[in-house]
Design a protein around this motif. Structure first.
Motif, PDB file in Angstrom:
ATOM      1  N   ASP A 147       9.793 -51.916 -17.323  1.00 24.01           N
ATOM      2  CA  ASP A 147      10.988 -52.762 -17.385  1.00 24.01           C
ATOM      3  C   ASP A 147      11.827 -52.786 -16.111  1.00 24.01           C
ATOM      4  N   HIS A 148      11.266 -53.305 -15.039  1.00 28.39           N
ATOM      5  CA  HIS A 148      11.995 -53.500 -13.784  1.00 28.39           C
ATOM      6  C   HIS A 148      12.364 -52.188 -13.094  1.00 28.39           C
ATOM      7  N   VAL A 149      11.762 -51.093 -13.505  1.00 29.94           N
ATOM      8  CA  VAL A 149      11.978 -49.802 -12.848  1.00 29.94           C
ATOM      9  C   VAL A 149      10.770 -49.521 -11.961  1.00 29.94           C
ATOM     10  N   TYR A 150      11.028 -49.349 -10.672  1.00 31.30           N
ATOM     11  CA  TYR A 150       9.979 -49.080  -9.704  1.00 31.30           C
ATOM     12  C   TYR A 150      10.089 -47.661  -9.170  1.00 31.30           C
ATOM     13  N   GLY A 151       8.957 -47.083  -8.870  1.00 36.05           N
ATOM     14  CA  GLY A 151       8.908 -45.918  -8.008  1.00 36.05           C
ATOM     15  C   GLY A 151       8.733 -46.396  -6.582  1.00 36.05           C
ATOM     16  N   GLU A 152       9.267 -45.613  -5.644  1.00 30.70           N
ATOM     17  CA  GLU A 152       9.076 -45.920  -4.221  1.00 30.70           C
ATOM     18  C   GLU A 152       8.706 -44.648  -3.497  1.00 30.70           C
ATOM     19  N   GLY A 153       8.073 -44.797  -2.343  1.00 32.51           N
ATOM     20  CA  GLY A 153       7.726 -43.628  -1.558  1.00 32.51           C
ATOM     21  C   GLY A 153       6.738 -43.954  -0.471  1.00 32.51           C
ATOM     22  N   LEU A 154       5.993 -42.925  -0.077  1.00 30.52           N
ATOM     23  CA  LEU A 154       5.000 -43.052   0.974  1.00 30.52           C
ATOM     24  C   LEU A 154       3.611 -42.767   0.427  1.00 30.52           C
ATOM     25  N   PRO A 441      13.091 -48.037  11.265  1.00 27.49           N
ATOM     26  CA  PRO A 441      13.252 -46.831  10.454  1.00 27.49           C
ATOM     27  C   PRO A 441      13.679 -47.175   9.027  1.00 27.49           C
ATOM     28  N   THR A 442      13.243 -46.358   8.107  1.00 26.97           N
ATOM     29  CA  THR A 442      13.592 -46.574   6.707  1.00 26.97           C
ATOM     30  C   THR A 442      15.093 -46.415   6.505  1.00 26.97           C
ATOM     31  N   ASP A 443      15.684 -47.348   5.797  1.00 23.72           N
ATOM     32  CA  ASP A 443      17.106 -47.254   5.429  1.00 23.72           C
ATOM     33  C   ASP A 443      17.182 -46.433   4.139  1.00 23.72           C
ATOM     34  N   HIS A 444      17.395 -45.120   4.296  1.00 24.51           N
ATOM     35  CA  HIS A 444      17.354 -44.233   3.134  1.00 24.51           C
ATOM     36  C   HIS A 444      18.460 -44.539   2.130  1.00 24.51           C
ATOM     37  N   ASP A 445      19.626 -44.923   2.648  1.00 28.41           N
ATOM     38  CA  ASP A 445      20.740 -45.205   1.748  1.00 28.41           C
ATOM     39  C   ASP A 445      20.439 -46.428   0.887  1.00 28.41           C
ATOM     40  N   ARG A 450      18.566 -48.812  -4.339  1.00 27.49           N
ATOM     41  CA  ARG A 450      17.604 -49.545  -5.170  1.00 27.49           C
ATOM     42  C   ARG A 450      17.088 -48.673  -6.316  1.00 27.49           C
ATOM     43  N   GLN A 451      16.711 -47.466  -5.985  1.00 30.81           N
ATOM     44  CA  GLN A 451      16.173 -46.572  -6.999  1.00 30.81           C
ATOM     45  C   GLN A 451      17.215 -46.267  -8.078  1.00 30.81           C
ATOM     46  N   LEU A 452      18.444 -46.037  -7.646  1.00 31.48           N
ATOM     47  CA  LEU A 452      19.516 -45.732  -8.601  1.00 31.48           C
ATOM     48  C   LEU A 452      19.828 -46.949  -9.463  1.00 31.48           C
ATOM     49  N   THR A 453      19.898 -48.117  -8.829  1.00 31.96           N
ATOM     50  CA  THR A 453      20.222 -49.340  -9.561  1.00 31.96           C
ATOM     51  C   THR A 453      19.167 -49.647 -10.617  1.00 31.96           C
ATOM     52  N   ASP A 454      17.904 -49.424 -10.287  1.00 31.27           N
ATOM     53  CA  ASP A 454      16.841 -49.633 -11.275  1.00 31.27           C
ATOM     54  C   ASP A 454      17.116 -48.846 -12.553  1.00 31.27           C
ATOM     55  N   LEU A 455      17.487 -47.582 -12.390  1.00 28.45           N
ATOM     56  CA  LEU A 455      17.671 -46.712 -13.559  1.00 28.45           C
ATOM     57  C   LEU A 455      18.974 -47.020 -14.290  1.00 28.45           C
TER      58      LEU A 455
END
Length: 794
Positions: A147-154, A441-445, A450-455
């Motif tokens: 339901d629109h929740v993604y994992g992200e990473g490397l 460079p990755t924008d960590h913030d 994005r990760q927080l908003t998904d949850l």
């Protein structure tokens, strides 16, 4: 939320010393209407000679009670396990019910999408390749979980065929880039994701929700807190039967789903799947392996150990019922007979939440502390002891010389991990970190947002559909009509509410041992202080207001008048000019003036963090503060019904604020209460605890004890009121009460009214709106008491 009384003042004189001179004056001047003074103690009670702060004494006793229960839980867990050691397959089947219960209490219950591939994160400006070496390439990836929740990473992708597949989970305050050697923050020898990739493993490093508080709040409302991002999600999710731990475990298991899919592709040889994690990542690796048998090898660093002090850890690790059935040894037993490697390393340096600042407060206390090596070893030994010698389970503990800690992913641990994954000759030579590409460079913030908003969005969707979920759970199972036995029909739900939501303690195990002393004699009634034993170290305490004109053999109705947050029994009898009067309007005293017998009990929600710690200690035992409060009220009812002046069929409950919370929960369980009145609390309770879109939400306050696990899918206030029915139920509501807006109150009460009408009992429920704030009004409610307790003012 407005508090009904200011914080307790330690220097305040005891009520007996403040008010007894009033009684002495009345007695000496002959103004008291009785021919003789009230006795110093009540009949059939021992003298009460306690001094000091009895409220603090109550909290301390409950704390000792929970501490002892936590210690005893270690031995008592065995009753939940029916292990079959005849074969590994038989064993796995025998512990499946335990595995399923762990899954539910961690909130890992959402149906995952099938992951058949990871998405490269690229744009027209850059591709997904982050870095490269001669042996592997690093890509920025994401994957859909549910339901629109993604994992992200490397993704660290070998250039040749991989030898194994591993999920490498960093601590919450580490980035995947740190673990891959692309950014500073982790020593090279602890960059275990990079080192595993160098040995030919396909490695995925997920992003975790971190411990910063930047996004903890709602910019539209301009409301923020200093809750770590992990706590911000925990508080919302807990009420909905979810958990940040469960959400992140699901992200990891979605990767294991992908690993399994890769095995099924033509030309691919099946490979072993492993997981390694440090700190919060160690916790997630541990739980993921316990829940999913496809993970063959598990490395846990900076986490494993005795869990009986869970209450001291950050609140986002709190899990309802965890220690009731599971310590780390029991969870390790769910990994057996697969390989478990426990690495003794320093835990992350977490001394508490981010410091409060202007506009950012309310976080729960909690810290992490590295256990002693001997404690970790003892817990691992306890795990081994759960199995017969012949059973193939040999967990490995790795530590430094003389029992010192090691860095996460040390050589010994990684060699053991790789060998268990089938890598015959692992090499752990020092090598240069991967070379970064020209990708920005990755924008960590932004990635964290994005990760927080998904949850957050997912949890808010759960809130929006929770009415329908409760409809299916509760209302669709019952058919209210004037001819059915509603109380009997509700009994299974009452049991579920008590056992699975509140947490049920055994019946009182001590004698009542009533003690009393006279506090004050007023013109129409006397006030006695009463204590009653419940369990060892736990007692009930309150004020009994006894009308002077009781006749021999007369049995009168009783109103139990419950104070709110940080209150005391004295507040319910205090007059104008005294601290308790603005909120309580002396409602206990006013009812006693009208001839009711009144009991004003003390509930232990006083003392700030001192009482909130009780909730932290209770929750892992599958208990709550209300587990104790219900036991205390049950004992109070035992004693009241045994008094010659009490009609046991006419005992009503009337509570304000936190006492209103009590009015919803205690009479829902204890049917000896003949009616209940909820004042200054009734509202759309689930919304109040979960929504991020209202300033009324508890998410923006320091009352971190409020969430009740899975309440949102089972019982809102309408369902609790349904458990009180067919007994009379009433709501008292001030238009300017800051607890919630009128619309929330009316919306939830309409369901209650509808039920009583369908039961043919419309006259047994009412709501009294009045022009006022968070306070007792005492007009419609008093009339309700007269009517339903069958009393006429004298």
């Amino acid at each position: 939320m407005p508090r009904p009384v200011p914080p307790a003042q330690p220097a305040k004189r005891p009520l007996a010393r403040r008010l007894l001179p009033v009684w002495l004056t009345l007695a000496m001047t002959g103004l008291h209407p009785l021919a003789q003074s009230p006795p110093a103690t009540l009949p059939r009670t021992a003298p009460l000679d306690w001094s000091g702060d009895i409220s603090a004494r109550m909290v301390e006793g409950i704390d000792q009670f929970f501490t002892k229960a936590t210690q005893e839980s270690v031995q008592e867990r065995a009753r939940f396990w029916k292990r079959d050691f005849t074969s590994p397959a038989a064993y796995a089947k025998s512990v499946e019910p335990n595995r399923e219960r762990l899954r539910r209490l961690l909130g890992a219950v959402d149906l995952r999408y099938v992951v058949t591939g990871l998405e490269f994160q690229h744009t027209t400006a850059h591709d997904a390749t982050v870095a490269e070496t001669e042996a592997y390439t690093v890509h920025a990836v994401r994957w859909l979980v549910f339901d629109h929740v993604y994992g992200e990473g490397l993704l660290l992708q070998p250039k040749g065929p991989p030898v194994a597949r591993v999920v490498a989970v960093p601590d919450a305050d580490q980035t995947p880039e740190m673990l891959a050697g692309l950014e500073p923050g982790v020593p090279p020898e602890a960059q275990f994701a990079r080192r595993l990739a160098e040995n030919g493993c396909l490695v995925v490093v997920p992003v975790l929700i971190n411990r910063d508080d930047h996004w903890s709040g709602n910019p539209t409302l301009n409301r923020f807190t200093n809750q770590p991002h992990r706590e911000w999600i925990y508080r919302q999710a807990y009420q909905m039967g979810r958990h940040l731990i469960g959400y992140e475990v699901q992200k990891i298991l979605a990767l294991v789903d992908w690993f399994e899919h890769l095995d099924s592709l033509p030309g691919n040889s099946p490979l072993q799947a492993g997981i390694a994690g440090y700190g919060e990542g160690g916790l997630l690796a541990f739980y993921s392996a316990a829940l999913d048998q496809r993970i063959q090898v598990t490395l846990v660093s900076g986490y494993f150990g005795p869990r009986e002090n869970l209450w001291e850890e950050p609140i986002y690790r709190n899990a309802f019922g965890l220690l009731h059935e599971f310590g780390d040894a029991e969870i390790a037993s769910l990994i057996a007979p697969r390989q478990l490697i426990v690495e003794y390393s320093d835990v992350p340096d977490v001394k508490g939440p981010p410091l409060p600042s202007e506009g950012r407060t309310g976080a729960a206390p909690g810290r992490l502390k590295t256990p002693e090596r001997i404690e970790v070893q003892a817990e691992l030994d306890r795990a081994r002891a759960l199995f017969p010698e012949a059973f193939p389970f040999a967990p490995l503990m790795v530590h430094g010389n003389e029992g010192m800690t090691v860095l996460p992913g040390c050589d010994v641990s990684l060699v053991a991990l790789l060998k268990s994954l089938g890598v015959d000759r692992p090499t752990l030579l020092a090598s240069a970190p991967p070379t970064a590409t020209q990708r920005p460079p990755t924008d960590h913030d932004e990635r964290q947002r994005r990760q927080l908003t998904d949850l957050v969005d997912h949890t808010q969707r759960l809130l929006r559909v929770s009415d329908q979920v409760r409809e299916e759970f509760f209302w669709n199972q019952l058919k209210p009509n004037p001819t059915n036995d509603w109380a009997k029909a509700c009994e299974p739900f009452r049991k579920h509410f008590h056992q699975e939501i509140i947490g049920q303690l055994p019946m009182a195990t001590t004698g009542v041992n009533p003690r009393s002393r006279l506090v004050e004699a007023r013109p129409k009634f006397a006030i006695y202080e009463v204590t009653l034993d419940v369990w060892p170290e736990v007692f009930a305490w309150g004020y009994l207001l006894l009308p002077n004109n009781l006749q021999p053999g007369e049995r009168r109705p009783v109103v139990v008048c419950q104070h709110g947050l940080e209150g005391l029994p004295v507040d319910t009898v205090s007059g104008p000019g005294e601290s308790g009067y603005p909120a309580y309007k002396a409602f206990a005293a006013r009812l006693a003036d009208r001839g009711f017998v009144v009991f004003a009990p003390h509930n232990p929600y006083r003392g700030g963090d001192r009482f909130r710690v009780l909730q932290r200690k209770a929750n892992p035992l599958k208990l709550s503060l209300f587990s104790v409060i219900i036991g205390q009220h049950d004992r109070i009812l035992d004693w009241l019904t045994d008094q010659a002046f009490v009609d046991p069929n006419r005992i009503g409950f009337y509570g304000l604020s936190y006492g209103g919370k009590t009015a919803m929960r205690v009479p829902a369980v204890l049917n000896r209460y003949a009616l209940s009145i909820c004042s200054a609390d009734f509202n759309d309770w689930i919304r109040k605890n979960v929504t991020t879109d209202s300033t009324y939400s508890y998410l923006y306050t320091g009352e971190y004890e409020m969430p009740e696990f899975n309440l949102g899918n089972t019982f809102n206030y309408a369902e609790m009121a349904a458990l009180i029915a067919p007994r009379p139920f009433m709501v008292e509501r001030g238009h300017f009460d800051g607890v919630a807006p009128d619309a929330w109150v009316a919306y939830e009460y309409a369901k209650v009214r509808h039920l009583y009408v369908r039961l043919g009992l419309a006259d047994r429920t009412d709501i009294a709106f009045f022009d006022g704030p968070h306070t007792i009004h005492g007009v419609g409610t008093f009339q309700f008491l007269y009517k339903h307790l069958n009393w006429t003012s004298w």
